[in-house]
Design a protein around this motif. Structure first.
Motif, PDB file in Angstrom:
ATOM      1  N   TRP A  77       0.964   4.356  -2.765  1.00  0.00           N
ATOM      2  CA  TRP A  77       1.281   5.658  -3.328  1.00  0.00           C
ATOM      3  C   TRP A  77       2.648   6.413  -3.286  1.00  0.00           C
ATOM      4  O   TRP A  77       2.748   6.676  -3.789  1.00  0.00           O
ATOM      5  CB  TRP A  77       1.040   5.787  -1.613  1.00  0.00           C
ATOM      6  CG  TRP A  77       1.146   7.099  -0.949  1.00  0.00           C
ATOM      7  CD1 TRP A  77      -0.722   7.670  -1.015  1.00  0.00           C
ATOM      8  CD2 TRP A  77       1.429   8.618  -1.262  1.00  0.00           C
ATOM      9  NE1 TRP A  77      -0.185   8.628  -0.824  1.00  0.00           N
ATOM     10  CE2 TRP A  77       0.693   9.627  -0.671  1.00  0.00           C
ATOM     11  CE3 TRP A  77       3.497   8.336  -1.085  1.00  0.00           C
ATOM     12  CZ2 TRP A  77       1.524  10.848  -0.914  1.00  0.00           C
ATOM     13  CZ3 TRP A  77       3.946   9.032  -0.868  1.00  0.00           C
ATOM     14  CH2 TRP A  77       2.358  10.774  -0.345  1.00  0.00           C
ATOM     15  N   MET A  78       3.836   5.690  -3.384  1.00  0.00           N
ATOM     16  CA  MET A  78       4.740   6.303  -3.372  1.00  0.00           C
ATOM     17  C   MET A  78       5.160   6.515  -4.997  1.00  0.00           C
ATOM     18  O   MET A  78       5.747   7.051  -5.966  1.00  0.00           O
ATOM     19  CB  MET A  78       6.055   5.915  -3.028  1.00  0.00           C
ATOM     20  CG  MET A  78       6.448   5.967  -1.289  1.00  0.00           C
ATOM     21  SD  MET A  78       7.597   5.326  -1.013  1.00  0.00           S
ATOM     22  CE  MET A  78       8.004   3.706  -1.157  1.00  0.00           C
ATOM     23  N   ALA A  82       7.756  23.638 -15.922  1.00  0.00           N
ATOM     24  CA  ALA A  82       8.663  22.574 -15.674  1.00  0.00           C
ATOM     25  C   ALA A  82       9.775  22.304 -15.942  1.00  0.00           C
ATOM     26  O   ALA A  82      10.150  21.692 -15.542  1.00  0.00           O
ATOM     27  CB  ALA A  82       7.830  20.957 -15.963  1.00  0.00           C
ATOM     28  N   LEU A 134       1.030  -0.991  -0.202  1.00  0.00           N
ATOM     29  CA  LEU A 134      -0.310  -0.081   0.140  1.00  0.00           C
ATOM     30  C   LEU A 134       1.307   1.218   0.113  1.00  0.00           C
ATOM     31  O   LEU A 134       0.892   2.252  -0.508  1.00  0.00           O
ATOM     32  CB  LEU A 134      -0.589  -0.393   1.007  1.00  0.00           C
ATOM     33  CG  LEU A 134      -2.349  -0.751   0.976  1.00  0.00           C
ATOM     34  CD1 LEU A 134      -2.870  -0.547   2.236  1.00  0.00           C
ATOM     35  CD2 LEU A 134      -2.645  -0.863   0.082  1.00  0.00           C
ATOM     36  N   GLY A 135       2.016   0.934   0.453  1.00  0.00           N
ATOM     37  CA  GLY A 135       2.812   2.603   0.912  1.00  0.00           C
ATOM     38  C   GLY A 135       3.723   2.194  -0.077  1.00  0.00           C
ATOM     39  O   GLY A 135       3.134   3.797  -1.128  1.00  0.00           O
ATOM     40  N   VAL A 136       3.772   1.173  -0.691  1.00  0.00           N
ATOM     41  CA  VAL A 136       4.924   1.437  -2.343  1.00  0.00           C
ATOM     42  C   VAL A 136       3.587   2.333  -2.895  1.00  0.00           C
ATOM     43  O   VAL A 136       4.380   3.107  -4.417  1.00  0.00           O
ATOM     44  CB  VAL A 136       5.525   0.547  -2.715  1.00  0.00           C
ATOM     45  CG1 VAL A 136       6.053  -0.096  -3.843  1.00  0.00           C
ATOM     46  CG2 VAL A 136       6.259  -0.160  -2.060  1.00  0.00           C
ATOM     47  N   GLY A 162       6.383  12.379 -14.804  1.00  0.00           N
ATOM     48  CA  GLY A 162       5.883  13.982 -15.740  1.00  0.00           C
ATOM     49  C   GLY A 162       6.922  14.735 -15.690  1.00  0.00           C
ATOM     50  O   GLY A 162       6.518  15.643 -16.781  1.00  0.00           O
ATOM     51  N   ILE A 163       7.840  14.706 -15.160  1.00  0.00           N
ATOM     52  CA  ILE A 163       8.540  16.287 -15.952  1.00  0.00           C
ATOM     53  C   ILE A 163       9.112  15.700 -17.211  1.00  0.00           C
ATOM     54  O   ILE A 163       9.756  16.975 -17.429  1.00  0.00           O
ATOM     55  CB  ILE A 163      10.669  15.418 -14.943  1.00  0.00           C
ATOM     56  CG1 ILE A 163      10.267  15.906 -13.634  1.00  0.00           C
ATOM     57  CG2 ILE A 163      11.301  16.740 -15.460  1.00  0.00           C
ATOM     58  CD1 ILE A 163      10.987  15.748 -12.512  1.00  0.00           C
ATOM     59  N   ILE A 211       2.918   6.441  -7.493  1.00  0.00           N
ATOM     60  CA  ILE A 211       1.850   7.514  -7.548  1.00  0.00           C
ATOM     61  C   ILE A 211       1.598   9.102  -7.445  1.00  0.00           C
ATOM     62  O   ILE A 211       1.896   9.696  -7.956  1.00  0.00           O
ATOM     63  CB  ILE A 211      -0.280   7.241  -6.555  1.00  0.00           C
ATOM     64  CG1 ILE A 211      -0.431   5.539  -7.738  1.00  0.00           C
ATOM     65  CG2 ILE A 211      -1.290   8.328  -7.606  1.00  0.00           C
ATOM     66  CD1 ILE A 211      -1.942   5.138  -6.765  1.00  0.00           C
ATOM     67  N   PHE A 212       2.335   9.263  -6.284  1.00  0.00           N
ATOM     68  CA  PHE A 212       2.215  10.615  -5.537  1.00  0.00           C
ATOM     69  C   PHE A 212       3.636  10.678  -5.343  1.00  0.00           C
ATOM     70  O   PHE A 212       4.478  11.944  -5.335  1.00  0.00           O
ATOM     71  CB  PHE A 212       1.906  10.584  -4.473  1.00  0.00           C
ATOM     72  CG  PHE A 212       0.379  10.566  -4.697  1.00  0.00           C
ATOM     73  CD1 PHE A 212      -0.415  12.118  -4.981  1.00  0.00           C
ATOM     74  CD2 PHE A 212      -0.483   9.743  -3.672  1.00  0.00           C
ATOM     75  CE1 PHE A 212      -1.891  11.884  -4.547  1.00  0.00           C
ATOM     76  CE2 PHE A 212      -1.765   9.459  -3.967  1.00  0.00           C
ATOM     77  CZ  PHE A 212      -2.607  10.521  -4.024  1.00  0.00           C
ATOM     78  N   ASN A 213       5.129   9.812  -5.603  1.00  0.00           N
ATOM     79  CA  ASN A 213       6.035  10.594  -6.176  1.00  0.00           C
ATOM     80  C   ASN A 213       6.816   9.840  -7.586  1.00  0.00           C
ATOM     81  O   ASN A 213       7.689  10.871  -8.164  1.00  0.00           O
ATOM     82  CB  ASN A 213       6.905   9.725  -5.114  1.00  0.00           C
ATOM     83  CG  ASN A 213       6.677  10.162  -3.550  1.00  0.00           C
ATOM     84  OD1 ASN A 213       6.653   9.593  -2.526  1.00  0.00           O
ATOM     85  ND2 ASN A 213       6.714  11.548  -3.166  1.00  0.00           N
ATOM     86  N   TYR A 214       6.078   9.059  -7.959  1.00  0.00           N
ATOM     87  CA  TYR A 214       7.017   8.800  -8.420  1.00  0.00           C
ATOM     88  C   TYR A 214       6.450   9.376 -10.235  1.00  0.00           C
ATOM     89  O   TYR A 214       7.889   9.266 -11.480  1.00  0.00           O
ATOM     90  CB  TYR A 214       7.502   6.786  -9.292  1.00  0.00           C
ATOM     91  CG  TYR A 214       8.782   6.888  -7.952  1.00  0.00           C
ATOM     92  CD1 TYR A 214      10.236   6.308  -8.535  1.00  0.00           C
ATOM     93  CD2 TYR A 214       7.850   6.561  -6.549  1.00  0.00           C
ATOM     94  CE1 TYR A 214      11.133   6.764  -7.657  1.00  0.00           C
ATOM     95  CE2 TYR A 214       9.599   6.314  -5.862  1.00  0.00           C
ATOM     96  CZ  TYR A 214      10.607   5.895  -6.452  1.00  0.00           C
ATOM     97  OH  TYR A 214      11.761   6.351  -5.508  1.00  0.00           O
ATOM     98  N   ILE A 215       5.357   9.113 -10.704  1.00  0.00           N
ATOM     99  CA  ILE A 215       4.353   9.498 -11.404  1.00  0.00           C
ATOM    100  C   ILE A 215       4.490  10.546 -11.461  1.00  0.00           C
ATOM    101  O   ILE A 215       5.379  11.588 -12.765  1.00  0.00           O
ATOM    102  CB  ILE A 215       3.140   9.017 -11.506  1.00  0.00           C
ATOM    103  CG1 ILE A 215       2.514   7.951 -11.685  1.00  0.00           C
ATOM    104  CG2 ILE A 215       2.394  10.301 -12.910  1.00  0.00           C
ATOM    105  CD1 ILE A 215       1.488   8.058 -11.628  1.00  0.00           C
ATOM    106  N   PRO A 216       4.638  12.089 -10.490  1.00  0.00           N
ATOM    107  CA  PRO A 216       5.313  13.301 -10.713  1.00  0.00           C
ATOM    108  C   PRO A 216       6.384  13.873 -11.481  1.00  0.00           C
ATOM    109  O   PRO A 216       7.566  14.069 -12.277  1.00  0.00           O
ATOM    110  CB  PRO A 216       5.202  14.050  -9.894  1.00  0.00           C
ATOM    111  CG  PRO A 216       4.282  13.557  -8.906  1.00  0.00           C
ATOM    112  CD  PRO A 216       4.301  11.751  -9.572  1.00  0.00           C
ATOM    113  N   MET A 217       7.923  12.267 -10.815  1.00  0.00           N
ATOM    114  CA  MET A 217       9.140  12.245 -11.860  1.00  0.00           C
ATOM    115  C   MET A 217       8.986  12.221 -12.993  1.00  0.00           C
ATOM    116  O   MET A 217       9.233  12.874 -14.011  1.00  0.00           O
ATOM    117  CB  MET A 217       9.738  11.338 -10.721  1.00  0.00           C
ATOM    118  CG  MET A 217      10.324  11.692  -8.883  1.00  0.00           C
ATOM    119  SD  MET A 217      11.541  10.310  -8.936  1.00  0.00           S
ATOM    120  CE  MET A 217      10.797   9.999  -7.201  1.00  0.00           C
TER     121      MET A 217
END
Lengths: 296, 319
Positions: free
Chosen positions: B41-42, B289, B37-39, B52-53, B44-50
């Protein structure tokens, strides 16, 4: 103040100067807050003349009445209370749960999970990619934007993990022999013995949630969903260059409130809850800072 | 399957490590669920924005998805280099960050050292309690306080007029030349006590015998600070220095957003604000960006430099 050790003249002078310096720092720290408080307790048009430094000149609680009567502020206050309560509980529970799993010895993939998290401490997508993600997730103008993107923090996870690793293994073993599952060990044993660290993280995150205005500013357009800090930001920051003051008749009819005095009263109302809770939680956050920063 | 247990005592057959792994995974199914569940979340909210760069290298607009947008390479980076705001934005970002680092980093250490010298435990607690109170105020409230203090009829002008230092009230927030001072001072006011907590904690774990020995050798208060306390908390200082440097470019945004206005723009426009302005207010996503990515690269370089410096200092032992 007295020690058995003999004090030389130099030592005594050092102590004196040090004490005076500390009192001065305390004064500089507290006075600006006091200044806002006494001005907010002064009648609005009179306060505009300035010169209120130590005590209200014309005492009045009209400003606070006006704050509590204004529908916009009360809605914003409600949003803030809701997002702080729900956000903090959800963040603490979710982060603690993941931290418990990550801290278990022999977890398959554990090293990779922790590496994935560590990377997030140093790299991020930045404002624009995050905004596009939030938009794609349909979280714009949605109360959940205060909760879901802030469910988890790897930094807080490190603090939790450090604490969990010090829980005696025997405690879990005993429960396991009694047939407890991992979920019930986490809920019934690990969480209850972790109250100090839970209080620390809850305080950190709670204060952050309470003070955050940026989320409400960029992801929320609907004013019924904006938190008090965003509301205040729109009033305070955007009027700071033009000190426009509008006097309006207060509810009692005899006294008046100004936009400036309402602003000050709103600031006081926004801050008071935090000022009240923080001395009680002091011992927790000092401890939490130590766990988090020295070992992490 | 009922031979599972005895199997542990005989030579493993080639297939057994794999089976063992699956069995271990199965016994971990609850704990793996929690971890995943934590992975997720990470991701979606940390790696997808990365991911997105990459719009920084594409001509992205809202009617297309990120993968549909055509590549434009370093187009937007080149555009930023030709941007009239470039010099100003870079100067403000680096300038404010460096001054904050050089003043805001050592002062809490000095404050902690002197706080530690207070003889009365009660008074020490009292000073501490007061000094971290401002940390809990939001920048919005603080911005409001500052606006009141720095206004034409505010207390700062009143004092300076009374002392005859100035003869006209100054609108501080409307003048770029005062902006950096306001930023640095107010940040110090807010965070001094809070930043000192960690050093105080580190100081309190220094062995009292070292101080006693030094006292017998005739060391004074300052000598004890310099030769015992500071070297003892050196590793804490190093770690916090690395963290401070790596976060230095991020530390300004909340504060600057509250205190900036169009009149002090030439001193208050930093990369973070420029990203916000071009990206969210003008909807130039790709350009914005690209600027954000440049900031991340500068931050990473600073982090590596800080890490190198502390490594060197600790090896050659400056103290």
């Amino acid at each position: 103040m007295f020690t058995l050790q003999r004090k030389t003249k130099g030592e005594a002078l050092f102590d004196l100067i040090n004490t005076i310096g500390m009192i001065l720092i305390c004064f500089i720290t507290l006075y600006p807050i006091w200044y806002v408080l006494v001005n907010s307790l002064n009648e609005g048009t009179d306060a505009m003349r300035g010169g209120i430094y130590w005590w209200p000149r014309v005492f009045s609680i009209e400003n606070f009445k006006a704050v509590f009567e204004s529908a916009g502020i009360m809605t914003a206050m409600g949003v803030t209370v809701a997002k702080t309560a729900v956000g903090t509980v959800a963040h603490v529970f979710f982060t603690a749960m993941v931290a418990y799993a990550f801290s278990r010895r022999g977890l398959i993939g554990g090293k990779i999970y922790i590496l994935l998290g560590t990377i997030t401490l140093f790299f991020g997508g930045g404002l624009i990619p995050t905004f596009l993600l939030i938009r794609d997730l349909q979280l714009l103008d949605n109360f959940l934007v205060y909760i879901i993107p802030f469910l988890f923090s790897f930094f807080d996870l490190i603090i939790f993990m450090t604490f969990f690793r010090e829980i005696p293994e025997g405690l879990e073993e005993a429960a396991r022999i009694d047939g407890a599952s991992d979920w019930s060990i986490f809920l019934r044993i690990v969480l209850p013995v972790s109250m100090p660290v839970i209080a620390t993280i809850a305080l950190f995150h709670g204060v952050w949630q309470w003070n955050d205005y940026f989320t409400g500013m960029i992801y929320i357009n609907n004013t019924d969903l904006q938190p008090i800090q965003t509301y205040l930001y729109r009033v305070v920051a955007q009027s700071s260059s033009n000190q426009m003051m509008v006097a309006v008749q207060g509810s009692a009819g005899t006294q008046t409130v100004t936009s400036q005095s309402i602003k000050l009263a709103t600031m006081v109302v926004t801050t008071l809850p935090i000022v009240f809770v923080y001395p009680f939680l002091q011992k927790y956050f000092v401890k939490g800072m130590m766990i988090g920063s020295i070992k992490g | 399957m009922n031979k599972e247990l005895p199997l542990q005592h005989v030579q493993p057959t080639p297939s057994s490590p794999k089976r063992k792994w699956w069995r271990k995974l199965y016994t971990q199914r609850h704990i793996q669920t929690m971890a995943l569940l934590g992975v997720v979340w990470m991701i979606i909210f940390n790696y997808i924005p990365m991911y997105g760069i990459i719009i920084a290298f594409k001509d992205y607009d809202i009617i297309r998805t990120i993968s549909e947008a055509p590549w434009v390479g370093f187009e937007y980076f080149r555009e930023f280099l030709e941007d009239d705001n470039l010099m100003n934005v870079i100067r403000n970002t680096i300038g404010i960050s460096l001054i904050k680092l050089f003043i805001g980093f050592p002062l809490p250490i000095i404050f902690a050292l002197f706080l530690n010298e207070l003889r009365s435990v009660k008074f020490k607690k009292f000073v501490q309690t007061i000094s971290y109170l401002p940390h809990f105020l939001s920048w919005v409230v603080l911005g409001g306080i500052l606006a009141t203090w720095l206004a034409d009829v505010g207390i700062i002008n009143n004092i300076l007029l009374w002392l005859n230092i100035i003869d006209q009230p100054i609108t501080y927030l409307a003048e770029p030349k005062y902006f950096w001072t306001i930023i640095i001072t107010s940040d110090l006011w807010k965070e001094l006590g809070w930043s000192a907590i960690i050093y105080l904690a580190a100081i309190s774990s220094v062995s009292p015998e070292m101080y006693e020995a030094a006292t017998i050798d005739g060391a004074g208060r300052f000598q004890k600070m310099w030769y015992i306390t500071l070297p003892s908390i050196k590793s804490t200082i190093s770690i916090l220095f690395i963290l401070a440097v790596s976060g230095v470019l991020n530390s300004n945004f909340d504060q600057i957003l509250v205190l900036r206005n169009s009149l002090n723009d030439s001193a208050s426009n930093v990369i973070d604000y420029y990203v916000y302005q071009t990206g969210l207010l003008s909807a130039r996503y790709s350009y914005s960006a690209a600027i954000g990515l440049i900031k991340s690269v500068i931050a990473l370089i600073l982090l590596l430099i800080a890490n190198g410096i502390t490594k060197k200092l600790n090896d050659t032992s400056l103290f």
